[in-house]
Design an enzyme around this catalytic site. Structure first.
Site, PDB file in Angstrom:
ATOM      1  N   HIS A   1       7.176  -9.553 -44.601  1.00 11.86           N
ATOM      2  CA  HIS A   1       7.909  -8.309 -44.847  1.00 11.86           C
ATOM      3  C   HIS A   1       7.856  -7.982 -46.336  1.00 11.86           C
ATOM      4  O   HIS A   1       7.829  -8.867 -47.174  1.00 11.86           O
ATOM      5  CB  HIS A   1       9.356  -8.393 -44.353  1.00 11.86           C
ATOM      6  N   LEU A   2       7.787  -6.707 -46.615  1.00  6.70           N
ATOM      7  CA  LEU A   2       7.717  -6.202 -47.981  1.00  6.70           C
ATOM      8  C   LEU A   2       9.103  -5.746 -48.408  1.00  6.70           C
ATOM      9  O   LEU A   2       9.756  -4.985 -47.696  1.00  6.70           O
ATOM     10  CB  LEU A   2       6.739  -5.023 -48.036  1.00  6.70           C
ATOM     11  N   HIS A   3       9.528  -6.190 -49.572  1.00  4.66           N
ATOM     12  CA  HIS A   3      10.792  -5.709 -50.139  1.00  4.66           C
ATOM     13  C   HIS A   3      10.500  -4.411 -50.892  1.00  4.66           C
ATOM     14  O   HIS A   3       9.593  -4.351 -51.712  1.00  4.66           O
ATOM     15  CB  HIS A   3      11.382  -6.743 -51.103  1.00  4.66           C
TER      16      HIS A   3
END
Length: 94
Positions: free
Chosen positions: A45-47
């Protein structure tokens, strides 16, 4: 897979454009990934964080500090994958 990460990056930028356009224009955002074993969930997942200038000091310069052993920018991941390297550098912890 570099295409997946590029798609995630594009989605993050589109989200910023919709929700935080000033932060996008001002380059006042962070797009990053946490590096194992410093991740708290076991899925990619990308912040997407903005505006970075308003983040708590501990988060901005600690938890989400790109270049630290635990955090890497979206751009660096893409560059590494394009160069034939693994997505994140695994550094010796101690």
């Amino acid at each position: 897979d570099v295409n997946l990460v590029q798609d995630m990056q594009q989605m993050g930028l589109e989200l910023l454009e919709e929700e935080q356009p000033k932060a996008l224009v001002d380059n006042d955002y962070i797009l990053c990934f946490h590096i194992p074993p410093f991740n708290s969930v076991d899925h990619l997942h990308l912040h997407v964080l903005a505006p970075a200038s308003e983040m708590n000091f501990v988060y901005r310069y600690g938890k989400y500090s790109c270049g630290a052993r635990w955090c890497i920018s979206d751009v660096e991941v893409i560059e590494r994958l394009k160069g034939g390297q693994v997505a994140v550098p695994y550094k010796q912890l101690f």
